[in-house]
Scaffold this active site. Structure first.
Site, PDB file in Angstrom:
ATOM      1  CG  ASN A   8      -1.903   1.060   1.311  1.00  0.00           C
ATOM      2  OD1 ASN A   8      -1.620   2.184   0.893  1.00  0.00           O
ATOM      3  ND2 ASN A   8      -3.066   0.766   1.843  1.00  0.00           N
ATOM      4  N   GLY A  10       0.075   4.320   0.128  1.00  0.00           N
ATOM      5  CA  GLY A  10      -0.377   5.328   1.093  1.00  0.00           C
ATOM      6  C   GLY A  10       0.317   5.163   2.439  1.00  0.00           C
ATOM      7  CE  LYS A  11      -1.346  -0.542   5.592  1.00  0.00           C
ATOM      8  NZ  LYS A  11      -1.146  -1.971   5.896  1.00  0.00           N
ATOM      9  CD  GLU A  33      -3.174  -8.856   5.467  1.00  0.00           C
ATOM     10  OE1 GLU A  33      -4.192  -8.803   6.164  1.00  0.00           O
ATOM     11  OE2 GLU A  33      -2.636  -7.868   4.948  1.00  0.00           O
ATOM     12  CG  ASP A  62      -2.601  -6.254   9.573  1.00  0.00           C
ATOM     13  OD1 ASP A  62      -2.913  -6.010   8.388  1.00  0.00           O
ATOM     14  OD2 ASP A  62      -3.258  -7.027  10.283  1.00  0.00           O
ATOM     15  CG  PHE A 174      -4.305   5.097   2.133  1.00  0.00           C
ATOM     16  CD1 PHE A 174      -4.603   3.814   2.558  1.00  0.00           C
ATOM     17  CD2 PHE A 174      -3.445   5.859   2.913  1.00  0.00           C
ATOM     18  CE1 PHE A 174      -4.056   3.303   3.731  1.00  0.00           C
ATOM     19  CE2 PHE A 174      -2.885   5.358   4.081  1.00  0.00           C
ATOM     20  CZ  PHE A 174      -3.192   4.071   4.489  1.00  0.00           C
ATOM     21  CE1 TYR A 176     -13.462   0.611   4.630  1.00  0.00           C
ATOM     22  CE2 TYR A 176     -11.229  -0.057   5.186  1.00  0.00           C
ATOM     23  CZ  TYR A 176     -12.495  -0.376   4.749  1.00  0.00           C
ATOM     24  OH  TYR A 176     -12.808  -1.670   4.427  1.00  0.00           O
ATOM     25  CE  LYS A 195      -4.112   8.347   7.917  1.00  0.00           C
ATOM     26  NZ  LYS A 195      -4.181   7.469   6.747  1.00  0.00           N
ATOM     27  CG  HIS A 200      -4.398   4.221  12.637  1.00  0.00           C
ATOM     28  ND1 HIS A 200      -4.631   5.416  11.990  1.00  0.00           N
ATOM     29  CD2 HIS A 200      -4.405   3.274  11.670  1.00  0.00           C
ATOM     30  CE1 HIS A 200      -4.796   5.184  10.692  1.00  0.00           C
ATOM     31  NE2 HIS A 200      -4.659   3.886  10.477  1.00  0.00           N
TER      32      HIS A 200
HETATM   33  P1  ITT Z   1      -0.712  -4.383   3.041  1.00  0.00           P
HETATM   34  O1  ITT Z   1      -1.417  -5.514   3.763  1.00  0.00           O
HETATM   35  O2  ITT Z   1       0.080  -4.812   1.864  1.00  0.00           O
HETATM   36  O3  ITT Z   1       0.055  -3.481   3.972  1.00  0.00           O
HETATM   37  P2  ITT Z   1      -3.379  -3.293   2.833  1.00  0.00           P
HETATM   38  O4  ITT Z   1      -3.886  -2.000   2.256  1.00  0.00           O
HETATM   39  O5  ITT Z   1      -4.150  -4.541   2.522  1.00  0.00           O
HETATM   40  O6  ITT Z   1      -1.847  -3.418   2.398  1.00  0.00           O
HETATM   41  P3  ITT Z   1      -4.063  -3.586   5.644  1.00  0.00           P
HETATM   42  O7  ITT Z   1      -4.470  -4.993   5.517  1.00  0.00           O
HETATM   43  O8  ITT Z   1      -3.293  -3.180   6.858  1.00  0.00           O
HETATM   44  O9  ITT Z   1      -3.193  -3.124   4.388  1.00  0.00           O
HETATM   45  O10 ITT Z   1      -5.233  -2.564   5.522  1.00  0.00           O
HETATM   46  C1  ITT Z   1      -6.520  -2.852   5.895  1.00  0.00           C
HETATM   47  C2  ITT Z   1      -7.468  -1.942   5.196  1.00  0.00           C
HETATM   48  O11 ITT Z   1      -7.565  -0.745   5.934  1.00  0.00           O
HETATM   49  C3  ITT Z   1      -7.121  -1.558   3.769  1.00  0.00           C
HETATM   50  O12 ITT Z   1      -8.332  -1.522   3.041  1.00  0.00           O
HETATM   51  C4  ITT Z   1      -6.532  -0.163   3.899  1.00  0.00           C
HETATM   52  O13 ITT Z   1      -6.791   0.632   2.762  1.00  0.00           O
HETATM   53  C5  ITT Z   1      -7.253   0.354   5.110  1.00  0.00           C
HETATM   54  N1  ITT Z   1      -6.393   1.221   5.887  1.00  0.00           N
HETATM   55  C6  ITT Z   1      -5.271   0.897   6.571  1.00  0.00           C
HETATM   56  N2  ITT Z   1      -4.734   1.979   7.129  1.00  0.00           N
HETATM   57  C7  ITT Z   1      -5.530   3.014   6.789  1.00  0.00           C
HETATM   58  C8  ITT Z   1      -5.495   4.391   7.025  1.00  0.00           C
HETATM   59  O14 ITT Z   1      -4.503   4.948   7.705  1.00  0.00           O
HETATM   60  N3  ITT Z   1      -6.451   5.146   6.517  1.00  0.00           N
HETATM   61  C9  ITT Z   1      -7.466   4.621   5.805  1.00  0.00           C
HETATM   62  N4  ITT Z   1      -7.572   3.330   5.507  1.00  0.00           N
HETATM   63  C10 ITT Z   1      -6.608   2.539   5.995  1.00  0.00           C
END
Ligand code: ITT
Length: 215
Positions: A8, A10-11, A33, A62, A174, A176, A195, A200
């Site tokens: 991701n 965005g992270k 996962e 995560d 990105f 939610y 942010k 979190h």
């Molecule tokens: P990786 O597992 O490869 O890191 P991912 O996007 O699937 O990518 P997660 O399983 O941690 O990562 O994310 C869970 C969901 O929550 C995913 O749909 C993200 O877009 C969302 N998410 C995680 N952190 C967020 C944030 O800071 N703001 C908004 N949505 C977030």
């Protein structure tokens, strides 16, 4: 250079903003996962897998959105739910709720193949009790975290932020972010630094950075 393990982008932007882009780089590795009710074991297992893959220090991120009135849904299933229902549908579900309180949670899991001195942050050493309870496999072996009898220690850093579900607002961030409001603004209305100051991920990164500076 620390490998920030995620698919991701965005992270990664937020981690680079916090830690500096000279000290962290993306490792685009899609670890397994596992299904679990908590983020910690998912991240810890991912960190072991990513460390075995990279052979260098890794930090797995995560995260999930936990809606209180839905008993924490989508929680650990947030990624699947974003990909299937989508953010707009999640808002429609939340809109029907009287209580729209929610939280974002993030667990960072660090592994560099070494052990850790005692500290307040939890260390995941693999669930040997559960593995033993599952019994031996076809070869008569009890499998613990990918077959190793001594699972790699993983250090966990957790961050959470309270907020509430709102109709989508803002173009930044990105996932939610447009439907999660904290202190009057959605995360999509904030830039990465704003942010990080409350999120979190920012809170988990803060704990990690303080500890990592000592290591
Ligand atoms: P990786 O597992 O490869 O890191 P991912 O996007 O699937 O990518 P997660 O399983 O941690 O990562 O994310 C869970 C969901 O929550 C995913 O749909 C993200 O877009 C969302 N998410 C995680 N952190 C967020 C944030 O800071 N703001 C908004 N949505 C977030």
């Amino acid at each position: 250079m620390l490998n920030y393990v995620t698919t991701n982008a965005g992270k990664v932007r937020e981690a680079e903003e916090y830690l500096g882009n000279e000290s962290v780089g993306q490792l685009d590795f899609d670890y397994t996962e596992v299904q679990a009710p908590e983020l910690g074991p998912i991240a810890a297992r991912g960190a072991r897998e990513a460390y075995r893959h990279a052979g260098e220090p890794v930090l797995v991120d995560d995260a999930g959105l936990f809606i209180e009135d839905l008993d924490g849904f989508p929680g650990p299933y947030s990624s699947y739910v974003e990909g299937t229902l989508g953010v707009e549908r999640v808002w429609e579900i939340a809109e029907a709720l009287e209580d729209r309180r929610a939280s974002f949670r993030c667990v960072l899991a660090y592994c560099d193949g070494e052990g850790f001195a005692a500290s307040p942050d939890p260390v995941d050493r693999g669930d040997r009790v559960a593995a033993a309870a599952a019994g031996p496999d076809a070869d008569g072996e009890v499998s613990v975290e990918g077959g190793s009898a001594e699972p790699l220690p993983v250090k966990l850093f957790e961050g959470a932020v309270p907020g509430r579900m709102v109709a989508p607002r803002g173009d930044g961030g990105f996932g939610y972010d447009p439907i999660f409001e904290h202190d009057g603004a959605t995360f999509a209305e904030m830039d990465a630094a704003e942010k990080n100051a409350v999120s979190h991920r920012g809170r988990a990164l803060g704990k990690f950075a303080e500890w990592f500076a000592e290591r």
